[in-house]
Design a protein around this motif. Structure first.
Motif, mmCIF file in Angstrom:
data_model
loop_
_atom_site.group_PDB
_atom_site.id
_atom_site.type_symbol
_atom_site.label_atom_id
_atom_site.label_comp_id
_atom_site.label_asym_id
_atom_site.label_seq_id
_atom_site.Cartn_x
_atom_site.Cartn_y
_atom_site.Cartn_z
ATOM 1 N N UNK A 51 -13.189 -31.514 15.601
ATOM 2 C CA UNK A 51 -13.901 -30.462 16.333
ATOM 3 C C UNK A 51 -14.047 -29.199 15.484
ATOM 4 N N UNK A 52 -12.940 -28.704 14.957
ATOM 5 C CA UNK A 52 -12.995 -27.495 14.140
ATOM 6 C C UNK A 52 -13.735 -27.748 12.830
ATOM 7 N N UNK A 81 -8.448 -24.590 5.243
ATOM 8 C CA UNK A 81 -7.002 -24.438 5.261
ATOM 9 C C UNK A 81 -6.484 -24.155 6.665
ATOM 10 N N UNK A 82 -7.158 -23.246 7.371
ATOM 11 C CA UNK A 82 -6.728 -22.899 8.719
ATOM 12 C C UNK A 82 -6.754 -24.083 9.660
ATOM 13 N N UNK A 132 -4.755 -19.342 12.238
ATOM 14 C CA UNK A 132 -3.293 -19.296 12.137
ATOM 15 C C UNK A 132 -2.675 -18.851 13.461
ATOM 16 N N UNK A 133 -3.338 -17.921 14.140
ATOM 17 C CA UNK A 133 -2.870 -17.490 15.460
ATOM 18 C C UNK A 133 -2.963 -18.637 16.447
ATOM 19 N N UNK A 134 -4.089 -19.356 16.389
ATOM 20 C CA UNK A 134 -4.283 -20.514 17.269
ATOM 21 C C UNK A 134 -3.256 -21.595 16.979
ATOM 22 N N UNK A 151 -10.048 -21.390 18.818
ATOM 23 C CA UNK A 151 -10.335 -22.664 18.170
ATOM 24 C C UNK A 151 -11.802 -22.810 17.801
ATOM 25 N N UNK A 152 -12.687 -22.158 18.558
ATOM 26 C CA UNK A 152 -14.116 -22.259 18.294
ATOM 27 C C UNK A 152 -14.598 -21.160 17.339
#
Length: 230
Positions: free
Chosen positions: A164-165, A2-3, A133-135, A116-117
């Motif tokens: 990537x994520x 979801x994120x 969510x912050x990213x 992100x990582x």
């Protein structure tokens, strides 16, 4: 996931909003936004590298990674191949170099940052999407600025972020120990240096072909794989 989905959507939305502003932004404002992106890249890149260097258990690994990765990337000539690919989708020849430079900087900034990582790893382990969510909030703002400077082509960074994520999320789901804290530290050091290189290029301080250093991210992975078999 979801994120990651939310993070990807914010880049798409931000790119569309930024592209809508693109035509109405005067040249002097484009220049200041361009310089601002360079300063932000320098700050984020140096912060990631400096904060993680003291945590490294293999302090020479990042040097080997950058050197070896740069040689391999230059041999493959990733930067030139990427520019050619972008050229095919650039309407005006004068915008081609700017778009390829903008995309390479954006992809590195979106993908190789600490949030992100670490975000997809924490999401997979604890079902906690706070980091992502912050990213996503940061990427929404960044994507608006990028697209207002480089145009709608910046939306192409969204699928790169998703893949990537998604890779980090999938690997962690399969094996929670596959991405150790030590490996993440080394990746953040190398990634921080790559983002710093993008910042230098955006500020016209040094034309660092950052994409040619991308194989450097594989060197720590290979090292830890070999180490696990010894």
């Amino acid at each position: 996931m979801l994120g990651t989905i939310v993070n990807t959507c914010t880049i798409i939305v931000g790119s569309v909003l930024g592209a809508a502003m693109h035509r109405g932004v005067k040249e002097k404002y484009c220049v200041i936004l361009y310089d601002g992106l360079g300063l932000v890249s320098l700050a984020i890149g140096l912060n990631a590298a400096v904060n993680n260097l003291p945590k490294s258990t293999f302090p020479v690994l990042f040097i080997v990674s950058i050197a070896l990765g740069g040689v391999i990337g230059t041999w493959i000539d990733i930067d030139k191949r990427f520019s050619r690919l972008v050229d095919q989708y650039s309407a005006r020849p004068g915008e081609r170099n700017k778009l390829s430079q903008g995309l390479s900087a954006a992809i590195l900034l979106y993908c190789v940052g600490p949030l992100s990582m670490l975000g997809p790893v924490i999401s997979a382990l604890k079902a906690d999407n706070t980091f992502l969510f912050t990213n996503a909030t940061l990427d929404l703002i960044s994507s608006i600025v990028f697209a207002s400077t480089y145009g709608i082509g910046m939306v192409l960074a969204a699928p790169a972020l998703f893949c990537w994520q998604g890779m980090f999320y999938a690997i962690t789901k399969v094996s929670s120990s596959a991405i150790s804290d030590q490996l993440m530290t080394e990746l953040l050091i190398v990634g921080g240096l790559l983002i710093t290189g993008s910042g230098l290029a955006l500020l016209n301080i040094k034309n660092v072909k950052t994409l040619n250093f991308l194989p450097a991210l594989l060197v720590p992975v290979i090292w830890f794989l070999l180490k696990s078999f010894l």
